[in-house]
Motif scaffolding. Structure first.
Motif, PDB file in Angstrom:
ATOM      1  N   HIS A 155      33.699 -17.124  11.723  1.00 40.29           N
ATOM      2  CA  HIS A 155      33.610 -17.683  13.078  1.00 40.29           C
ATOM      3  C   HIS A 155      33.790 -16.569  14.114  1.00 40.29           C
ATOM      4  O   HIS A 155      34.513 -16.732  15.107  1.00 40.29           O
ATOM      5  N   ASP A 156      33.177 -15.436  13.828  1.00 37.57           N
ATOM      6  CA  ASP A 156      33.195 -14.248  14.703  1.00 37.57           C
ATOM      7  C   ASP A 156      34.558 -13.554  14.755  1.00 37.57           C
ATOM      8  O   ASP A 156      34.718 -12.565  15.478  1.00 37.57           O
ATOM      9  N   GLN A 157      35.540 -14.035  13.994  1.00 39.71           N
ATOM     10  CA  GLN A 157      36.847 -13.381  13.943  1.00 39.71           C
ATOM     11  C   GLN A 157      36.826 -12.327  12.845  1.00 39.71           C
ATOM     12  O   GLN A 157      36.481 -12.617  11.698  1.00 39.71           O
ATOM     13  N   PRO A 158      37.189 -11.073  13.163  1.00 38.03           N
ATOM     14  CA  PRO A 158      37.117 -10.005  12.164  1.00 38.03           C
ATOM     15  C   PRO A 158      38.358  -9.943  11.268  1.00 38.03           C
ATOM     16  O   PRO A 158      39.478 -10.200  11.724  1.00 38.03           O
ATOM     17  N   PHE A 159      38.143  -9.591  10.020  1.00 43.59           N
ATOM     18  CA  PHE A 159      39.224  -9.368   9.058  1.00 43.59           C
ATOM     19  C   PHE A 159      38.938  -8.059   8.336  1.00 43.59           C
ATOM     20  O   PHE A 159      37.863  -7.894   7.746  1.00 43.59           O
ATOM     21  N   THR A 160      39.879  -7.133   8.395  1.00 42.27           N
ATOM     22  CA  THR A 160      39.668  -5.815   7.825  1.00 42.27           C
ATOM     23  C   THR A 160      40.030  -5.780   6.338  1.00 42.27           C
ATOM     24  O   THR A 160      40.717  -6.669   5.827  1.00 42.27           O
ATOM     25  N   TYR A 161      39.569  -4.729   5.690  1.00 41.61           N
ATOM     26  CA  TYR A 161      39.928  -4.539   4.281  1.00 41.61           C
ATOM     27  C   TYR A 161      41.435  -4.443   4.114  1.00 41.61           C
ATOM     28  O   TYR A 161      42.003  -4.978   3.158  1.00 41.61           O
ATOM     29  N   ARG A 162      42.096  -3.770   5.036  1.00 39.46           N
ATOM     30  CA  ARG A 162      43.556  -3.621   4.957  1.00 39.46           C
ATOM     31  C   ARG A 162      44.232  -4.980   5.082  1.00 39.46           C
ATOM     32  O   ARG A 162      45.158  -5.300   4.304  1.00 39.46           O
ATOM     33  N   GLN A 163      43.804  -5.797   6.029  1.00 33.83           N
ATOM     34  CA  GLN A 163      44.394  -7.129   6.204  1.00 33.83           C
ATOM     35  C   GLN A 163      44.276  -7.966   4.931  1.00 33.83           C
ATOM     36  O   GLN A 163      45.234  -8.611   4.491  1.00 33.83           O
ATOM     37  N   LEU A 164      43.094  -7.981   4.356  1.00 32.28           N
ATOM     38  CA  LEU A 164      42.852  -8.818   3.180  1.00 32.28           C
ATOM     39  C   LEU A 164      43.643  -8.322   1.981  1.00 32.28           C
ATOM     40  O   LEU A 164      44.170  -9.122   1.193  1.00 32.28           O
ATOM     41  N   TYR A 165      43.734  -7.014   1.817  1.00 36.23           N
ATOM     42  CA  TYR A 165      44.505  -6.455   0.702  1.00 36.23           C
ATOM     43  C   TYR A 165      45.985  -6.792   0.852  1.00 36.23           C
ATOM     44  O   TYR A 165      46.645  -7.205  -0.112  1.00 36.23           O
ATOM     45  N   GLU A 166      46.505  -6.642   2.075  1.00 40.93           N
ATOM     46  CA  GLU A 166      47.918  -6.963   2.281  1.00 40.93           C
ATOM     47  C   GLU A 166      48.182  -8.445   2.049  1.00 40.93           C
ATOM     48  O   GLU A 166      49.218  -8.820   1.482  1.00 40.93           O
ATOM     49  N   GLY A 167      47.241  -9.302   2.456  1.00 40.63           N
ATOM     50  CA  GLY A 167      47.390 -10.724   2.177  1.00 40.63           C
ATOM     51  C   GLY A 167      47.388 -11.003   0.687  1.00 40.63           C
ATOM     52  O   GLY A 167      48.157 -11.849   0.197  1.00 40.63           O
ATOM     53  N   ALA A 168      46.536 -10.294  -0.058  1.00 36.33           N
ATOM     54  CA  ALA A 168      46.476 -10.471  -1.514  1.00 36.33           C
ATOM     55  C   ALA A 168      47.772 -10.018  -2.171  1.00 36.33           C
ATOM     56  O   ALA A 168      48.293 -10.680  -3.092  1.00 36.33           O
ATOM     57  N   LEU A 169      48.319  -8.885  -1.718  1.00 38.35           N
ATOM     58  CA  LEU A 169      49.592  -8.404  -2.264  1.00 38.35           C
ATOM     59  C   LEU A 169      50.708  -9.421  -2.010  1.00 38.35           C
ATOM     60  O   LEU A 169      51.544  -9.691  -2.890  1.00 38.35           O
ATOM     61  N   ARG A 170      50.731  -9.984  -0.817  1.00 40.21           N
ATOM     62  CA  ARG A 170      51.763 -10.976  -0.482  1.00 40.21           C
ATOM     63  C   ARG A 170      51.615 -12.226  -1.363  1.00 40.21           C
ATOM     64  O   ARG A 170      52.617 -12.772  -1.850  1.00 40.21           O
TER      65      ARG A 170
END
Length: 572
Positions: free
Chosen positions: A45-60
């Motif tokens: 929905h036009d909101q950006p998500f970076t590789y770093r954000q997604l990786y940190e979410g996966a680690l959590r």
């Protein structure tokens, strides 16, 4: 790998075999986060998500699972449409040591219960849009934990979903993630032994079966796919997986391969499907691409975003391209950035191919062939710009993959080139087998060869052509009739937008060929006209006997035509 006939048409500058690192699937997101960091991986929905954000979410999320006692040997399902939380949950499951099982969120209750129980899921991640389905069947499954997310959890700051009305073991996904640090859990994974996925077959011809895929299977097929199209080879850095050009002189603008990290695409393929989770998530992430997520197919919105985001590649099943071509904006939008078009899930009609080539004369257009049982793909047209691609062919076997055509009536000896038979595949991406189904496994896997159930032909150069599904072939008075041949002819009629042919039960003939047809907007045609158009081009026993007009051809979420649904219409 020993020399094969198809090696003479191999992607330029690439070896015929890859040295696959024995690493877990989580190395994909780790490597991409370290290499691409703050680059946008997803737009939602036009909101950006970076590789770093997604990786940190996966680690959590991996730490969340471990805090709930989940890890090796446990199955965690994901029951929602594509969104950033899906990517975090998927990699988090694998980083925790647990096994991922994708669930179509539109499954009816009895199929949902069956799949959750068949794979033994102990937990599920779901979304507010579809959570009601889980709530209704929860008591008939072995689920111990339900992680609920929603659109509000993507706001800044996140607004956690209210789980108070759901049940004791329902939790807010965002709330749990916020309580954990983005640090690895330190689990040891044996890639060749431990299951990464229990992925269910499409169920287009019967009850779905759980396909067992190890971490090694998944990593292998990710690399086979990514290296095939980019001219790169794998490199492991500090436990993260990356790609580097096999021959840097072949990479660049207007050269053989496009540079890694520059691809932009719109994804419609659901991540609960093999083509989605392997190609549209893992391969895209490994290649450092930017993906715009669309939850449903809106041709106008697709074309608008393709122009706005300057997409470099388009991918999907043939019905997607049918929808785009039928839209008036298809010829009006600036799509000059498109360099590559790929198709899978079903054969691309020649007429459709020619229309795409007319619209994108400089783009590489290629088909691939695969199925859940081979993780995703086993055959593809070579990815280099100068590679030989044959119209109507799905390509040649990819790295470290063998293919043979065997007689339809049985037997393992390969037929000579040009013969029609069942396609069989052997390679390191082929599944271990069907989960808890040894008899079905024994029928499908024979001495390492996967019997696909698809009918095809291989030419003298090793290029494979799909004729039809073995179960779609119909018998008219004892003669084999392949619906795909009749569909190809129908596609050439100027009034036909889409078509599917089935065998209709007939007391005298056994089965008769019947076509279901969708007409192009503003065009007309009669059943008699279409039958005459087809029948003058085929021998008598292949002739169409009936034509029915419908608004849309029924397809699965992955774009495969649901001929089972059409057959059921005949029995009502």
């Amino acid at each position: 790998m020993e020399s094969r006939v198809w090696h003479k048409h191999w992607p330029k500058g690439m070896p015929t075999s890859i040295d696959y690192p024995e690493i877990p699937v989580g190395a994909v997101i780790k490597g991409s986060a370290e290499r691409f960091g703050e680059k946008v991986a997803l737009y939602y929905h036009d909101q950006p998500f970076t590789y770093r954000q997604l990786y940190e979410g996966a680690l959590r999320f991996a730490r969340v699972l471990r805090s709930k006692g989940l890890g090796k040997g446990d199955v965690v399902a994901i029951h929602m449409f594509n969104n950033p939380q899906y990517a975090m949950a998927y990699y988090g499951i694998l980083l925790s040591g647990a096994t991922f099982s994708p669930v179509n969120p539109l499954l009816p209750p009895h199929d949902l219960i069956y799949q959750l129980n068949d794979c033994g899921a102990k937990a599920v991640v779901t979304h507010e849009m579809v959570a009601r389905s889980i709530r209704e069947v929860e008591g008939q499954t072995g689920l111990r934990h339900v992680f609920l997310t929603g659109e509000s959890e993507l706001s800044s700051p996140p607004q956690v979903v209210d789980v108070s009305g759901y049940g004791q073991h329902w939790y807010s996904f965002a709330q749990l993630l916020a309580a954990e640090p983005p640090e690895p859990v330190g689990v040891e994974i044996s890639p060749r032994e431990q299951l990464a996925h229990i992925a269910y077959t499409g169920g287009t011809t019967g009850r779905s079966k759980g396909v067992m895929l190890t971490h090694y299977n998944v990593v292998v097929n990710i690399l086979q796919s990514a290296c095939w199209g980019t001219g790169c080879l794998p490199v492991v850095k500090d436990g993260g997986l990356c790609l580097e050009p096999a021959d840097p002189s072949l990479v660049g603008e207007d050269k053989e391969y496009s540079p890694v990290g520059e691809n932009v695409g719109i994804n419609l393929t659901p991540w609960f499907h093999a083509m989605g989770i392997i190609g549209s998530l893992n391969v895209a992430f490994l290649c450092g691409g930017t993906t715009i997520l669309h939850l449903r197919f809106d041709p106008g919105k697709y074309l608008e975003d393709a122009e706005r985001y300057r997409v470099t590649g388009m991918g999907g099943a043939p019905p997607i391209y049918v929808g785009l071509i039928r839209h008036p904006d298809f010829w009006k939008r600036d799509l000059s950035s498109v360099r590559r078009i790929t198709s899978g899930a079903a054969p691309l009609a020649k007429e459709l191919f020619e229309l795409l080539k007319k619209r994108f004369p400089d783009a590489v257009i290629s088909e691939g062939y695969g199925m859940t049982e081979m993780t995703m793909v086993g055959i593809s047209n070579p990815g280099g710009r100068s590679s030989l691609r044959k119209l109507g062919s799905v390509g040649i076997p990819i790295f470290d993959t063998d293919c043979k055509i065997v007689p339809l009536e049985g037997g393992e000896d390969p037929l000579p080139p040009g013969s029609v038979g069942e396609i069989c595949i052997r390679g390191p991406q082929v599944m271990l087998g069907y989960y808890n189904k040894p008899e079905e496994t024994a029928v499908t896997l024979k001495d390492g060869w996967l019997h696909t159930g698809d009918i095809g032909m291989m030419d003298d150069d090793g290029y494979v052509y799909i004729v039809d599904r073995k179960k779609d072939m119909l018998l008219y008075k004892g003669y084999n009739v392949y619906p795909r041949e009749l569909e190809e002819i129908l596609f050439r009629h100027p009034a036909v937008a889409n078509a599917a042919v089935i065998g209709k039960p007939d007391l005298e003939a056994g089965e008769i060929p019947k076509a279901y047809v969708v007409l192009k907007q503003g065009h007309t045609a009669t059943a008699e006209e279409l039958m005459a158009f087809v029948n003058e081009q085929v021998v008598p026993y292949k002739r169409l006997r009936e034509v029915a007009f419908i608004d849309e051809i029924p397809v699965s979420a992955a774009g495969k035509v649901l001929k089972r649904v059409l057959r059921e219409m005949e029995t009502r």
